[in-house]
Design a protein around this motif. Structure first.
Motif, PDB file in Angstrom:
ATOM      1  N   PHE A 183       0.974  -0.963   0.236  1.00  0.00           N
ATOM      2  CA  PHE A 183       0.062   0.035  -0.140  1.00  0.00           C
ATOM      3  C   PHE A 183       0.803   1.145  -0.069  1.00  0.00           C
ATOM      4  O   PHE A 183       1.190   1.695   0.987  1.00  0.00           O
ATOM      5  N   THR A 184       1.131   1.662  -1.119  1.00  0.00           N
ATOM      6  CA  THR A 184       2.283   2.605  -1.301  1.00  0.00           C
ATOM      7  C   THR A 184       1.838   3.737  -2.448  1.00  0.00           C
ATOM      8  O   THR A 184       1.047   3.524  -3.249  1.00  0.00           O
ATOM      9  N   MET A 185       2.563   4.864  -2.582  1.00  0.00           N
ATOM     10  CA  MET A 185       2.472   5.845  -3.314  1.00  0.00           C
ATOM     11  C   MET A 185       3.003   5.239  -4.847  1.00  0.00           C
ATOM     12  O   MET A 185       4.192   4.697  -4.482  1.00  0.00           O
ATOM     13  N   ASP A 492      -8.802  11.399 -13.891  1.00  0.00           N
ATOM     14  CA  ASP A 492      -8.895  10.636 -12.745  1.00  0.00           C
ATOM     15  C   ASP A 492      -9.404   9.038 -12.737  1.00  0.00           C
ATOM     16  O   ASP A 492      -8.747   8.341 -12.491  1.00  0.00           O
ATOM     17  N   THR A 493     -10.601   9.171 -13.577  1.00  0.00           N
ATOM     18  CA  THR A 493     -10.974   7.637 -13.762  1.00  0.00           C
ATOM     19  C   THR A 493     -10.190   6.814 -14.777  1.00  0.00           C
ATOM     20  O   THR A 493     -10.187   5.664 -14.772  1.00  0.00           O
ATOM     21  N   GLY A 494      -9.611   7.686 -15.718  1.00  0.00           N
ATOM     22  CA  GLY A 494      -8.698   6.991 -16.614  1.00  0.00           C
ATOM     23  C   GLY A 494      -7.758   6.159 -15.928  1.00  0.00           C
ATOM     24  O   GLY A 494      -7.212   5.038 -16.435  1.00  0.00           O
ATOM     25  N   ILE A 495      -6.982   7.031 -15.298  1.00  0.00           N
ATOM     26  CA  ILE A 495      -5.996   6.632 -14.298  1.00  0.00           C
ATOM     27  C   ILE A 495      -6.023   5.215 -13.468  1.00  0.00           C
ATOM     28  O   ILE A 495      -5.587   4.620 -13.156  1.00  0.00           O
ATOM     29  N   ASN A 519       2.120  23.045 -15.115  1.00  0.00           N
ATOM     30  CA  ASN A 519       0.771  22.753 -14.262  1.00  0.00           C
ATOM     31  C   ASN A 519       0.229  21.524 -14.600  1.00  0.00           C
ATOM     32  O   ASN A 519      -0.134  20.639 -13.743  1.00  0.00           O
ATOM     33  N   ILE A 520       0.530  21.111 -15.981  1.00  0.00           N
ATOM     34  CA  ILE A 520      -0.158  19.758 -16.365  1.00  0.00           C
ATOM     35  C   ILE A 520       0.212  18.886 -15.695  1.00  0.00           C
ATOM     36  O   ILE A 520      -0.135  17.846 -15.066  1.00  0.00           O
ATOM     37  N   ASN A 521       1.757  18.797 -15.605  1.00  0.00           N
ATOM     38  CA  ASN A 521       2.537  17.651 -14.839  1.00  0.00           C
ATOM     39  C   ASN A 521       2.169  17.748 -13.405  1.00  0.00           C
ATOM     40  O   ASN A 521       2.173  16.718 -12.841  1.00  0.00           O
ATOM     41  N   THR A 522       2.220  19.010 -12.743  1.00  0.00           N
ATOM     42  CA  THR A 522       1.981  19.002 -11.313  1.00  0.00           C
ATOM     43  C   THR A 522       0.746  18.389 -10.982  1.00  0.00           C
ATOM     44  O   THR A 522       0.444  17.694  -9.961  1.00  0.00           O
ATOM     45  N   GLU A 523      -0.338  18.806 -11.697  1.00  0.00           N
ATOM     46  CA  GLU A 523      -1.861  18.437 -11.734  1.00  0.00           C
ATOM     47  C   GLU A 523      -1.900  16.883 -11.867  1.00  0.00           C
ATOM     48  O   GLU A 523      -2.808  16.339 -10.903  1.00  0.00           O
ATOM     49  N   VAL A 524      -1.461  16.506 -12.868  1.00  0.00           N
ATOM     50  CA  VAL A 524      -1.497  14.888 -13.035  1.00  0.00           C
ATOM     51  C   VAL A 524      -0.872  14.391 -11.902  1.00  0.00           C
ATOM     52  O   VAL A 524      -1.578  13.183 -11.372  1.00  0.00           O
ATOM     53  N   ASP A 525       0.432  14.571 -11.347  1.00  0.00           N
ATOM     54  CA  ASP A 525       0.590  13.964 -10.045  1.00  0.00           C
ATOM     55  C   ASP A 525      -0.023  13.986  -9.002  1.00  0.00           C
ATOM     56  O   ASP A 525      -0.138  13.052  -8.488  1.00  0.00           O
ATOM     57  N   ARG A 526      -0.775  15.233  -8.898  1.00  0.00           N
ATOM     58  CA  ARG A 526      -1.865  15.373  -7.808  1.00  0.00           C
ATOM     59  C   ARG A 526      -2.963  14.383  -8.085  1.00  0.00           C
ATOM     60  O   ARG A 526      -3.271  13.592  -6.989  1.00  0.00           O
ATOM     61  N   TYR A 527      -3.281  14.203  -9.218  1.00  0.00           N
ATOM     62  CA  TYR A 527      -4.604  13.158  -9.466  1.00  0.00           C
ATOM     63  C   TYR A 527      -4.138  11.775  -9.140  1.00  0.00           C
ATOM     64  O   TYR A 527      -4.790  10.992  -8.561  1.00  0.00           O
ATOM     65  N   SER A 529      -1.835  10.960  -7.076  1.00  0.00           N
ATOM     66  CA  SER A 529      -1.686  10.441  -5.734  1.00  0.00           C
ATOM     67  C   SER A 529      -2.646  10.890  -4.771  1.00  0.00           C
ATOM     68  O   SER A 529      -2.942  10.305  -3.583  1.00  0.00           O
ATOM     69  N   TRP A 530      -3.900  11.336  -5.343  1.00  0.00           N
ATOM     70  CA  TRP A 530      -5.061  11.679  -4.534  1.00  0.00           C
ATOM     71  C   TRP A 530      -6.218  11.203  -5.234  1.00  0.00           C
ATOM     72  O   TRP A 530      -7.043  12.210  -5.871  1.00  0.00           O
ATOM     73  N   PRO A 531      -6.272  10.074  -5.347  1.00  0.00           N
ATOM     74  CA  PRO A 531      -7.524   9.423  -6.260  1.00  0.00           C
ATOM     75  C   PRO A 531      -9.058   9.872  -5.739  1.00  0.00           C
ATOM     76  O   PRO A 531      -9.339   9.910  -4.610  1.00  0.00           O
TER      77      PRO A 531
END
Length: 607
Positions: A183-185, A492-495, A519-527, A529-531
């Motif tokens: 159970f990891t990131m 989010d649902t795609g990932i 911003n796109i790269n930062t936001e994709v990482d956010r999604y 990490s935060w499903p």
């Protein structure tokens, strides 16, 4: 499901069934139902403050300033038992003996507990961070919660600092448990997360954010005490806290990162499908599948893109949609040259919005807000902007603007960001909720993502009516932000449910929005990490737009935008199905007022 169905049922019962009975039955402890409910709320609130002393400090409870949270697995299990006991106490209270408002309070309280229990069943504390924040940044934000005016404030703070190494150790143990159980990131985003840990592992105490309060001690504290407190801070930092932060960074880079999972989607975790379904319900308050949300997202993306193309045509731009996005991403006219210039522009937009609020809202909050830059230590992988709530007795709300990488922070998107994070978005909604009278404390603190973030996105569109957008480029920036939120439904649902790669997610936003690549790269990482969290924005906005259209159709010329907004916000943050019931009752009241006079409306309101 209780948390939604039971709440809706309150508003579907006949009024006679909701009346407060003068002959209330007693509960098992011999208390009347309303007294038992009030005590239950107070006991749970006390437990909540005990669990979250950083948050308690932010709410102005000075008795918690010397404390840190207990993050151990044993504590988490204890919290689970306590919450189950609270839920059982709620279940035996006779609801027929409660007023309508108390029944709503009881049902919302039950929803909070059930949501908490459902999430804890998956032991999420094993991943105590997301891409841009976590337990470590919470510790730094807790510094601001202390006033630092007296010797006692500093001594309490020193006591807190002396305990933080244990808090760090507990979180490392939780992360180790995550490694042992799979159970990891995802490993794919951790290189960009590591700097937020490294920023705390400084070599010198004087360079630590935790020492900063000792650099600006008030003159009212005698020099001898200042010297004593500063030395004590140096000792705590050098002997305990800085070694703990360095140990955390070493653990993260040497142990955690190499062993983290190489998959992206949360559904790849143990029992991941059920976990993601729970997160969708939590963040949207709706019973929708990932596939249904994905389809809604694609539909919204198509609609928004057609509106964006219309603006491009209106500007007479010669080139493709991709060419126009490249123009927006690279032309210097769209970017501030200094961080202060960006902050100044954000503050100016915020004041323009402030002036227009009375035309759109009857009720405005007393709590002010400010505009600040995101701290340097967390800015590189932090989102574009965010609202930080008020800290009682210390400061008002904060609209935080990210001034890192200025060539990635377009000015044409700043009006949307400001409306969302400041007013009439998060600050207005959260401050009003904090000021609601005659409700238990948990109601003032309650934050439903679909409601709060849906409101923030709704206010971006409201900015058109308010006259905030001055150029076609700013209108395109608004649509880019709306596309960003619609794209979240897809990405989010795609990932997390459809096996998308990170590159697919980045490509989707690159092709459909004017967001900078940073911003796109930062936001994709956010999604990643935060499903689920990103789903609340657009789903909430769609419900608010639906409810406004319903009210406008029902009331016609009698529709008052100020009254509608008050009806949305007057009860604080709510699950979307309950908000819908509230707006239906608002429509009934307004219709009755027109048909039979204010007396009928007052009667409905009292119900």
């Amino acid at each position: 499901m209780f948390r939604l169905c039971a709440l809706i049922a309150v508003f579907l019962l006949p009024i006679s069934a909701l009346a407060h009975s003068p002959d209330q039955d007693k509960d098992a402890a011999g208390m009347a139902p309303d007294a038992a409910l009030e005590k239950l709320f107070a006991d749970e609130w006390q437990a909540r403050m005990d669990r979250h002393p950083f948050w308690a400090s932010q709410r102005g409870l000075r008795d918690y300033d010397a404390l840190v949270p207990d993050a151990s697995a044993e504590a988490q299990q204890r919290f689970q038992r306590e919450d189950q006991a609270f839920l059982e106490r709620l279940s035996v209270i006779d609801r027929a003996g409660l007023t309508v408002s108390d029944r709503l309070n009881a049902d919302l309280f039950g929803a909070v507990l059930e949501e908490r229990l459902a999430e804890r069943a998956y032991e999420p504390w094993r991943i105590p961070f997301v891409s841009d924040s976590g337990f470590h940044t919470s510790a730094t934000m807790a510094i601001e919660a202390i006033p630092f005016k007296t010797i006692k404030h500093y001594e309490d703070y020193l006591a807190r600092l002396s305990k933080l190494d244990g808090y760090v150790a507990q979180n490392i143990a939780n992360m180790r448990a995550g490694l042992e159980t799979g159970f990891t990131m995802p490993r794919a985003i951790l290189e960009k997360v590591a700097p937020s840990f490294k920023a705390l592992a400084v070599d010198r105490a004087v360079d630590s954010a935790f020492y900063a309060p000792f650099d600006t001690m008030p003159e009212s504290i005698p020099e001898t005490d200042r010297a004593r407190l500063q030395k004590a801070a140096m000792d705590v930092l050098n002997q305990r806290l800085l070694p703990a932060w360095r140990g955390l960074y070493a653990f993260f880079t040497e142990d955690y990162m190499p062993a983290a999972r190489d998959t992206l989607g949360v559904t790849s975790l143990p029992d991941g499908d059920a976990y993601y379904a729970m997160l969708i319900r939590q963040y949207t308050t709706l019973d929708l599948s990932a596939q249904e949300i994905h389809r809604i997202g694609l539909s919204e993306v198509a609609r928004i893109k057609s509106e964006m193309e219309a603006i491009i045509d209106g500007l007479g731009f010669e080139g493709s949609f991709a060419d126009f996005l490249e123009f927006l991403r690279t032309d210097p006219q769209f970017y501030a040259k200094t961080g202060q210039e960006l902050l100044n522009r954000a503050a100016w937009i915020a004041k323009q919005a402030d002036e227009k609020l009375p035309a759109f809202f009857k009720t405005l909050p007393r709590m002010p807000y400010g505009v600040r830059a995101v701290p340097d230590a967390i800015a590189p992988n932090y989102t574009t902007g965010r609202y930080w709530g008020p800290v009682d007795g210390v400061r008002g709300g904060l609209y935080m603007v990210n001034t890192h990488a200025l060539d990635k922070r377009p000015l044409y998107s700043l009006p949307s960001l400001t409306l969302h994070e400041a007013v009439p978005g998060h600050h207005l909604q959260i401050a009003l909720a904090r000021e609601i009278k005659d409700v238990p404390e948990f109601r003032r603190a309650m934050y439903v993502t679909a409601f709060g973030e849906g409101w923030g996105l709704y206010t971006e569109k409201l900015g058109v009516e308010m006259g905030i957008y001055e150029t076609p480029y700013e209108q395109f920036g608004r649509l880019t932000y709306e596309m960003w939120r619609a794209g979240r439904l897809v990405v989010d649902t795609g990932i997390h449910a459809m096996g998308w790669s990170r590159d697919e997610a980045v490509a989707f936003f690159t092709e459909n929005s004017a967001l900078s690549l940073h911003n796109i790269n930062t936001e994709v990482d956010r999604y990643i990490s935060w499903p689920g969290q990103a789903l609340g924005y657009k789903m909430g906005e769609l419900k608010l737009l639906e409810l406004r259209a319903r009210a406008e159709k029902a009331l016609g010329d009698r529709f008052d935008i100020r009254a509608f907004h008050d009806a949305v916000l007057e009860n604080g943050s709510l699950p979307l199905p309950i908000l819908e019931q509230m707006i239906d009752r608002y429509i009934e009241r307004e219709t009755a007022a027109t048909q039979t006079g204010s007396g009928a409306a007052a009667s409905l309101r009292s119900q």
